[in-house]
Design an enzyme around this catalytic site. Structure first.
Site, PDB file in Angstrom:
ATOM      1  N   ASP A 114       4.219  10.062  12.535  1.00 53.90           N
ATOM      2  CA  ASP A 114       3.857   9.554  13.864  1.00 53.90           C
ATOM      3  C   ASP A 114       3.007  10.504  14.703  1.00 53.90           C
ATOM      4  OD1 ASP A 114       5.078   6.970  13.793  1.00 53.90           O
ATOM      5  OD2 ASP A 114       7.031   7.951  13.906  1.00 53.90           O
ATOM      6  N   ASP A 179       2.017   0.223  10.540  1.00 56.53           N
ATOM      7  CA  ASP A 179       1.910   1.014  11.776  1.00 56.53           C
ATOM      8  C   ASP A 179       1.116   2.311  11.560  1.00 56.53           C
ATOM      9  OD1 ASP A 179       4.304  -0.402  11.184  1.00 56.53           O
ATOM     10  OD2 ASP A 179       5.388   0.468  12.851  1.00 56.53           O
TER      11      ASP A 179
HETATM   12  N1  GLY Z   1       6.782   2.317  14.281  1.00 60.74           N
HETATM   13  C1  GLY Z   1       6.476   1.913  15.533  1.00 60.74           C
HETATM   14  C2  GLY Z   1       6.932   0.562  15.936  1.00 60.74           C
HETATM   15  O1  GLY Z   1       8.110   0.345  16.105  1.00 60.74           O
HETATM   16  O2  GLY Z   1       6.114  -0.276  16.134  1.00 60.74           O
END
Ligand code: GLY
Length: 395
Positions: A114, A179
Site C-alpha cells: 500500500d 487495488d
Molecule cells: N485495499 C483497499 C480497499 O479496501 O479498497
C-alpha cells in the site's frame, strides 16, 4: 431570450471553449469551500488526539488509523494538501506536513503493497506543491521498498503477505488485488524524479499482467488473482472484499478504472485507454447502477436494492472518469455531473458539523469482514475532493 442575453450566453460559451473548459452545472468552488469547513472540524479532532482520522465506529466516534501501519493513513494529509492547493492557507500545509510525518518511517516497510496509496497521495502531492527535497527522498525510499515485492516470474508486485492474518487462511501463495493498480502512480512519479526507468518498467509489467489476468469478458474485474511465484501461473481468481468470487465488487471496479487511466497518462499506451473505457462502460451501463449513480457495494450484491451503497467507490469512479474524459473520444460528462451532484447532496454529504467533520457518509470498507459498513471513510473524502478539484480545472 432577448438578443443581448443570447449574445452574453454566446460570449460566455466561446470564452469557456477558448479556455479549453466545458460548460458546467456543478459549483466546485462552493463544494470545496463546504468540504474545507467540514475538514476544519475534523482537523480540530485530529489535533486534540494527535492522530490521523480514518472513519467513525458504531458509536459514531472517530476511529483513528493504526500507528503501526495503515493503508489509509495518507488520505487525511492528502486532503489537507488539496485544501492547501485551493486556499493557499498555510494551516493546511502545516497540517499535511505534521500528520504525514507521523508515518514517514513506513517508507521502509517491505511487507505491504500500500505504499503508493500512502506516500503518493500525501508526500507526492506535497512535493508537487512545494518542491520540498525531503518529500522527494521519502517517495524514492517508499518506491524502493515497494519494488522489493515485484516477482519477475509473475510480472506483478505481491499485494498481501500470506504468512499472517486472515490472508494466511485462504491458501494463496502470491495474491495480487486489483487495488494494487493504484500503487503504480508512485512508481511512475519516482521514475520521473530519478530519471531511472526501473520503477516505471515494473509498473508497466504489473499493469500488463493485470490487464491479461484480472478481467472477465464483460470487462468487470476479479478482486484477487493468486499466482504461483515459481512459475507465474494463475492458481485461482477469487474475492476478499466482494460478495463472491464471480461478483463485481464496486470499489474494485473503481480501482481498475482509475489505475488503467493513470497508466495511460504516463505511457500513452492505447491498450490501457481501451481497457479504462471498457471498465467505464461496464460501470455506467450496468443494470444495477442506481439512477443517482452511486453504486451498491457490489454490483451483484444479493439483496439489491436493499444493500448498502458505497460512496467511496463513487468518489473514486468520478475522479477517474474526469481524467478519462480528458483522454477519451467518449464523453462521460452526464455521469460525472450526476455522481458529483449525488455525492454533494444531503443523501451523502454530512450536514454542517455532523459526523465529526468527515465530509461524505455511506461508504463501505469490507462487508465480508464485517468492517466499516455504511460509514464515512477518509479515502471517500480524499477522492471526492480530488474529483472536485479536477472538475474545477476541466469544466
Ligand atoms: N485495499 C483497499 C480497499 O479496501 O479498497
Amino acid at each position: 431570450m432577448k438578443h443581448s442575453q443570447l449574445l452574453t450566453v454566446f460570449v460566455l460559451c466561446s470564452l469557456a471553449v477558448s479556455c479549453g473548459k466545458k460548460q458546467n452545472s456543478i459549483d466546485a468552488d462552493a463544494l470545496i469551500a463546504k468540504t474545507e469547513k467540514q475538514l476544519n472540524l475534523l482537523l480540530g479532532e485530529a489535533e486534540k488526539a494527535n492522530r490521523i482520522p480514518r472513519t467513525l465506529n458504531a458509536e459514531r466516534e472517530i476511529h483513528w488509523t493504526m500507528e503501526s501501519f495503515d493503508w489509509t493513513e495518507g488520505f487525511f494529509p492528502g486532503s489537507c494538501w488539496y485544501l492547501y492547493q485551493h486556499t493557499q492557507n498555510d494551516l493546511w500545509k502545516k497540517s499535511a506536513e505534521k500528520f504525514q510525518a507521523q508515518y514517514e518511517s513506513h517508507k521502509y516497510s517491505i511487507n505491504n503493497h500500500d505504499l503508493g496509496f500512502i506516500f503518493n497521495c500525501s508526500y507526492g502531492h506535497g512535493y508537487k506543491l512545494t518542491q520540498n527535497p525531503s518529500f522527494k527522498e521519502v517517495m524514492i525510499t517508499a518506491a524502493d521498498s515497494l519494488i522489493t515485492r515485484f516477482n519477475p516470474e509473475v510480472g506483478c508486485i505481491k499485494s498481501w503477505d500470506v504468512d499472517r492474518g486472515w490472508q494466511s487462511q485462504r491458501g494463496w501463495k502470491f495474491p495480487v488485488i486489483v487495488d494494487n493498480m493504484m500503487n503504480l502512480e508512485l512508481l511512475f512519479e519516482v521514475s520521473k524524479l530519478t530519471n531511472n526507468s526501473k520503477y516505471a518498467d515494473i509498473a508497466i509489467r504489473h499493469a500488463n499482467t493485470t490487464l491479461k489476468n484480472h478481467f472477465r469478458t464483460d470487462n468487470s474485474s476479479y478482486h484477487v488473482v493468486d499466482y504461483d511465484p515459481e512459475t507465474g501461473e494463475v492458481r485461482s481468481k477469487q474475492t476478499a472484499q466482494g460478495h463472491s468470487h464471480e461478483s463485481s465488487w464496486a470499489r474494485g471496479q473503481a480501482w481498475g478504472l482509475y489505475g488503467f487511466t493513470l497508466c495511460y497518462r504516463y505511457t500513452q499506451n492505447p491498450a490501457y485507454l481501451e481497457l479504462a473505457e471498457k471498465i467505464a462502460r461496464f460501470i455506467v451501463e450496468h443494470k444495477n447502477l442506481p439512477d443517482d449513480k452511486i453504486p451498491y457495494w457490489d454490483f451483484d450484491a444479493p439483496s439489491i436494492p436493499e444493500e448498502p451503497r458505497d460512496a467511496s467507490a463513487a468518489a473514486i469512479m468520478v475522479s477517474a472518469l474526469l481524467e478519462l474524459d480528458s483522454y477519451s473520444e467518449q464523453s462521460y460528462t452526464s455521469t460525472i455531473e450526476q455522481m458529483l451532484s449525488s455525492l454533494a447532496s444531503p443523501s451523502y454529504t454530512s450536514g454542517d458539523g455532523e459526523n465529526k467533520g468527515f465530509v461524505l457518509d455511506h461508504s463501505v470498507g469490507s462487508i465480508p469482514h464485517g468492517a466499516e459498513i455504511d460509514v464515512p471513510l477518509n479515502y471517500a473524502d480524499y477522492y471526492y475532493l480530488e474529483a472536485l478539484s479536477r472538475y474545477k480545472n476541466q469544466y
